[in-house]
Design a protein around this motif. Structure first.
Motif, PDB file in Angstrom:
ATOM      1  N   UNK A 154       0.807  -1.220   0.000  1.00 40.77           N
ATOM      2  CA  UNK A 154       0.000   0.000   0.000  1.00 40.77           C
ATOM      3  C   UNK A 154       0.844   1.276   0.000  1.00 40.77           C
ATOM      4  N   UNK A 155       1.975   1.250   0.676  1.00 43.27           N
ATOM      5  CA  UNK A 155       2.834   2.444   0.681  1.00 43.27           C
ATOM      6  C   UNK A 155       3.349   2.732  -0.725  1.00 43.27           C
ATOM      7  N   UNK A 156       3.819   1.685  -1.397  1.00 41.48           N
ATOM      8  CA  UNK A 156       4.290   1.864  -2.764  1.00 41.48           C
ATOM      9  C   UNK A 156       3.188   2.302  -3.691  1.00 41.48           C
ATOM     10  N   UNK A 157       1.988   1.744  -3.519  1.00 40.84           N
ATOM     11  CA  UNK A 157       0.842   2.129  -4.338  1.00 40.84           C
ATOM     12  C   UNK A 157       0.502   3.602  -4.130  1.00 40.84           C
ATOM     13  N   UNK A 158       0.514   4.020  -2.871  1.00 39.81           N
ATOM     14  CA  UNK A 158       0.219   5.428  -2.554  1.00 39.81           C
ATOM     15  C   UNK A 158       1.197   6.362  -3.241  1.00 39.81           C
ATOM     16  N   UNK A 159       2.472   6.008  -3.231  1.00 39.51           N
ATOM     17  CA  UNK A 159       3.484   6.864  -3.863  1.00 39.51           C
ATOM     18  C   UNK A 159       3.269   6.948  -5.378  1.00 39.51           C
ATOM     19  N   UNK A 188      -8.901   5.283  -1.138  1.00 36.14           N
ATOM     20  CA  UNK A 188      -8.987   3.876  -0.732  1.00 36.14           C
ATOM     21  C   UNK A 188      -7.680   3.394  -0.115  1.00 36.14           C
ATOM     22  N   UNK A 189      -6.557   3.782  -0.717  1.00 42.28           N
ATOM     23  CA  UNK A 189      -5.254   3.321  -0.227  1.00 42.28           C
ATOM     24  C   UNK A 189      -4.967   3.867   1.167  1.00 42.28           C
ATOM     25  N   UNK A 190      -5.324   5.114   1.407  1.00 41.14           N
ATOM     26  CA  UNK A 190      -5.116   5.667   2.747  1.00 41.14           C
ATOM     27  C   UNK A 190      -6.008   4.977   3.780  1.00 41.14           C
ATOM     28  N   UNK A 191      -7.175   4.521   3.364  1.00 41.24           N
ATOM     29  CA  UNK A 191      -8.002   3.726   4.284  1.00 41.24           C
ATOM     30  C   UNK A 191      -7.286   2.429   4.644  1.00 41.24           C
ATOM     31  N   UNK A 192      -6.675   1.798   3.637  1.00 42.82           N
ATOM     32  CA  UNK A 192      -5.931   0.565   3.886  1.00 42.82           C
ATOM     33  C   UNK A 192      -4.732   0.826   4.796  1.00 42.82           C
ATOM     34  N   UNK A 193      -4.146   2.023   4.691  1.00 41.90           N
ATOM     35  CA  UNK A 193      -3.006   2.403   5.531  1.00 41.90           C
ATOM     36  C   UNK A 193      -3.441   2.881   6.913  1.00 41.90           C
TER      37      UNK A 193
END
Length: 334
Positions: free
Chosen positions: A198-203, A238-243
């Motif tokens: 998720x961190x890589x996806x967010x970036x 969505x990604x920040x929710x996962x994080x």
């Protein structure tokens, strides 16, 4: 998978005595069978890179400069165990041709493969580890064989070239190419998201969003940019929710609503974020608005049920706390 000791020493899995997975990394070296096989494709024209297709793939072939996810095992001629393999990795990362993959024969071979394809390759020393080899694993002048499966790939050449430009040069890029670059970055993010990175996806999503921050000359261009921005903003929310960072998820969801105030996904993401932050009234407002747009959406309806349950538990705890606070006063007055 480079032409160096780093690659040759990558995961000598077979020698560690662990059970072999199905598919690649067979029980014994397929090298002798391959050398006896007829009809091998000569990819290099000089016999230096030969290919046997084991399972066909689908779609287009891997393009030059692509980033690929592959499973591979490399063998020496008289060894049953692979000298390098990543077949024990559950989710191999993306590797860029010419950068992460620098073994000449392997790059030539990958450019002939499609998604889902499995193939074997024989590389002469010139297309593998050269006259010197790669001690201690690869002897001098070694012919090697690789089994390769292409899991996925992204055509990232134009995207990579874009980020090598200066900001001024990027500003002169045609809009359609900018949109393609942003879409490729979003695809990278989607790939990483599916792998739960998720961190890589967010970036990657943030980089895609930065590409779309440019001044435009017409409303038509702005609509195209906004359509791309909306997808990226929803991905970021969505990604920040996962994080487990709901405040950022809410912020990106609200930016999406600035583009499309009736976007049910954006309303849903904002509702989820507010629920995570125990802002129940805000959560209900967002979710009810989403439900009005998509009344039969199971995710929205289930989130409203979850909200009702959370709010009920919250009120019960508040009631219990009040009872405990006023219990001493009631006993003293009695």
């Amino acid at each position: 998978m480079a032409g160096s000791g780093e690659a040759a020493g990558e995961a000598r899995a077979g020698a560690e005595g662990r059970p072999r997975p199905a598919g690649l990394a067979p029980a014994a070296s397929p090298f002798p069978c391959l050398l006896r096989a007829r009809g091998l494709q000569d990819l290099s024209g000089d016999g230096g890179v030969r290919k046997e297709e084991l399972r066909p793939g689908s779609g287009q072939a891997v393009p030059p400069g692509a980033s690929v996810a592959v499973k591979y095992s490399g063998y020496l001629e008289h060894c049953d165990e692979p000298f390098c393999t990543n077949c024990y990795s559950k989710s191999p990362g993306l590797m860029k041709l010419g950068k992460d993959i620098t073994l000449g024969g392997l790059e030539i071979g990958l450019l002939t493969m499609k998604k889902g394809e499995v193939a074997r390759f024989v590389f002469t020393p010139y297309y593998a580890y050269g006259q010197q080899g790669c001690p201690p694993l690869i002897p001098p002048n070694a012919t090697v064989m690789f089994e390769v499966e292409v899991l996925d790939f992204l055509d990232s050449e134009e995207c990579d070239a874009f980020f090598e430009l200066t900001a001024e040069q990027q500003g002169t890029f045609p809009l359609q190419k900018v949109l393609k670059v942003a879409d490729t970055e979003r695809e990278f993010g989607n790939y990483l998201y599916c792998k739960r990175h998720f961190e890589g996806a967010k970036d990657r999503y943030k980089r895609a969003f930065s590409v779309l921050a440019r001044s435009l000359s017409s409303e038509a261009e702005q609509r195209q940019i906004n359509a791309s921005k909306l997808l990226v903003l929803l991905n970021l929310s969505l990604t920040y929710l996962k994080l487990e960072r709901p405040a950022q998820a809410l912020a990106y969801g609200q930016k999406a609503l600035e583009i499309d105030q009736r976007n049910a996904k954006a309303l849903f993401r904002c509702g989820q974020a507010c629920l995570c932050m125990t802002e129940y009234e805000k959560a209900r407002d967002f979710l009810v608005r989403a439900q009005h747009i998509q009344p039969f959406n199971h995710d929205i309806n289930n989130e409203l049920k979850k909200l009702a349950s959370c709010y009920r538990n919250y009120m019960e705890k508040e009631k219990e706390m009040c009872c405990r606070m006023f219990a001493p006063l009631n006993s003293s007055s009695g």
